[in-house]
Each structure stands twice: as structure tokens, then as C-alpha cells.
Design a protein around this motif. Structure first.
Motif, mmCIF file in Angstrom:
data_model
loop_
_atom_site.group_PDB
_atom_site.id
_atom_site.type_symbol
_atom_site.label_atom_id
_atom_site.label_comp_id
_atom_site.label_asym_id
_atom_site.label_seq_id
_atom_site.Cartn_x
_atom_site.Cartn_y
_atom_site.Cartn_z
ATOM 1 N N MET A 1 -5.586 0.655 1.407
ATOM 2 C CA MET A 1 -5.301 -0.576 2.141
ATOM 3 C C MET A 1 -3.799 -0.780 2.225
ATOM 4 O O MET A 1 -3.057 -0.396 1.323
ATOM 5 C CB MET A 1 -5.932 -1.774 1.432
ATOM 6 N N ASP A 2 -3.389 -1.355 3.329
ATOM 7 C CA ASP A 2 -2.009 -1.802 3.483
ATOM 8 C C ASP A 2 -1.949 -3.149 2.766
ATOM 9 O O ASP A 2 -2.570 -4.105 3.187
ATOM 10 C CB ASP A 2 -1.685 -1.926 4.967
ATOM 11 N N ARG A 3 -1.220 -3.226 1.685
ATOM 12 C CA ARG A 3 -1.262 -4.425 0.851
ATOM 13 C C ARG A 3 -0.357 -5.544 1.324
ATOM 14 O O ARG A 3 -0.455 -6.660 0.852
ATOM 15 C CB ARG A 3 -0.947 -4.079 -0.598
ATOM 16 N N LEU B 1 1.104 0.481 0.095
ATOM 17 C CA LEU B 1 -0.311 0.826 0.150
ATOM 18 C C LEU B 1 -0.982 0.512 -1.173
ATOM 19 O O LEU B 1 -0.363 0.614 -2.233
ATOM 20 C CB LEU B 1 -0.489 2.310 0.461
ATOM 21 N N TYR B 2 -2.245 0.150 -1.094
ATOM 22 C CA TYR B 2 -3.087 0.026 -2.275
ATOM 23 C C TYR B 2 -4.067 1.182 -2.233
ATOM 24 O O TYR B 2 -4.704 1.427 -1.198
ATOM 25 C CB TYR B 2 -3.848 -1.299 -2.298
ATOM 26 N N GLY C 1 -10.298 4.261 -0.357
ATOM 27 C CA GLY C 1 -10.117 2.828 -0.534
ATOM 28 C C GLY C 1 -8.678 2.413 -0.292
ATOM 29 O O GLY C 1 -8.134 1.560 -0.977
ATOM 30 N N ALA D 1 -4.232 -8.081 3.263
ATOM 31 C CA ALA D 1 -4.731 -6.723 3.080
ATOM 32 C C ALA D 1 -5.356 -6.238 4.379
ATOM 33 O O ALA D 1 -6.098 -6.968 5.022
ATOM 34 C CB ALA D 1 -5.771 -6.690 1.966
ATOM 35 N N VAL D 2 -5.011 -5.016 4.765
ATOM 36 C CA VAL D 2 -5.540 -4.406 5.975
ATOM 37 C C VAL D 2 -6.087 -3.037 5.593
ATOM 38 O O VAL D 2 -5.382 -2.234 4.991
ATOM 39 C CB VAL D 2 -4.431 -4.252 7.044
ATOM 40 N N VAL D 3 -7.339 -2.777 5.924
ATOM 41 C CA VAL D 3 -7.936 -1.480 5.636
ATOM 42 C C VAL D 3 -7.240 -0.407 6.466
ATOM 43 O O VAL D 3 -7.007 -0.592 7.657
ATOM 44 C CB VAL D 3 -9.450 -1.483 5.924
ATOM 45 N N VAL D 4 -6.892 0.692 5.832
ATOM 46 C CA VAL D 4 -6.226 1.809 6.505
ATOM 47 C C VAL D 4 -7.259 2.872 6.843
ATOM 48 O O VAL D 4 -8.030 3.294 5.986
ATOM 49 C CB VAL D 4 -5.121 2.409 5.604
ATOM 50 N N SER D 5 -7.280 3.302 8.098
ATOM 51 C CA SER D 5 -8.132 4.409 8.522
ATOM 52 C C SER D 5 -7.286 5.672 8.597
ATOM 53 O O SER D 5 -6.295 5.720 9.328
ATOM 54 C CB SER D 5 -8.738 4.124 9.900
#
Length: 87
Positions: free
Chosen positions: A78-80, A32-33, A76, A13-17
Motif C-alpha cells: 500500500m501507498d501509506r 510504501l507499506y 499487501g 492508504a492506497v492499495v498498490v497494484s
């Protein structure tokens, strides 16, 4: 490498800005999540900009190279799957 190692290396999981001016720093998101429902505006892997209204919280199967700040109300994000630089 066993099956568990392969699975662990391909799922992260990577947080998306959200950013109106720049693509995602590590390439194309392969899914995406969405943590909190709302509108989601992206630039797809094919360079088409689209806004998805009323995206529900959960997983969204979409290849995105940019998540826009303008017109995105979902949070919220995230790249899942991690990053993939190919279409």
C-alpha cells in the motif's frame, strides 16, 4: 483547518497494484507499506529500477513511481501517504 484536519488529509492508504507496464496511476508514492515480506522491485522517482531483496513487513521510506509484478514477491503493498507528483 486545525492540526487534526491537516494530519487526516495528508495520511491515507492506497492499495498498490503491481504492474510491469504502467506507472502508479496517481503519481509518485511517497512511502510504501509492505503487508507480507519478500522481494520488492520498483522504479524510483528518479527512473532507476531497483529490486530490494527480503523487504520486511512494515513501512518502507521510498519514492516509487512503479511497483513491478515481475520479481516482486512481497504482497499487501500500500501507498501509506497517498500520492505526490513531485520528486
Amino acid at each position: 483547518m486545525n492540526a487534526n484536519d491537516l494530519l487526516a488529509s495528508s495520511y491515507r492508504a492506497v492499495v498498490v497494484s503491481e504492474d510491469d507496464d504502467n506507472d502508479l496511476p496517481d503519481g509518485i508514492a511517497t512511502g510504501l507499506y509492505i503487508g507480507v515480506a519478500g522481494t520488492l522491485k520498483i522504479t524510483g522517482a528518479d527512473d532507476v529500477v531497483v529490486a530490494f531483496p527480503n523487504v520486511v513487513a512494515g513501512h518502507l521510506n521510498v519514492k516509487a513511481k512503479r511497483v513491478w509484478s515481475t520479481d516482486t514477491a512481497a504482497t499487501g503493498i500500500m501507498d501509506r501517504f497517498g500520492r505526490n507528483t513531485t520528486i
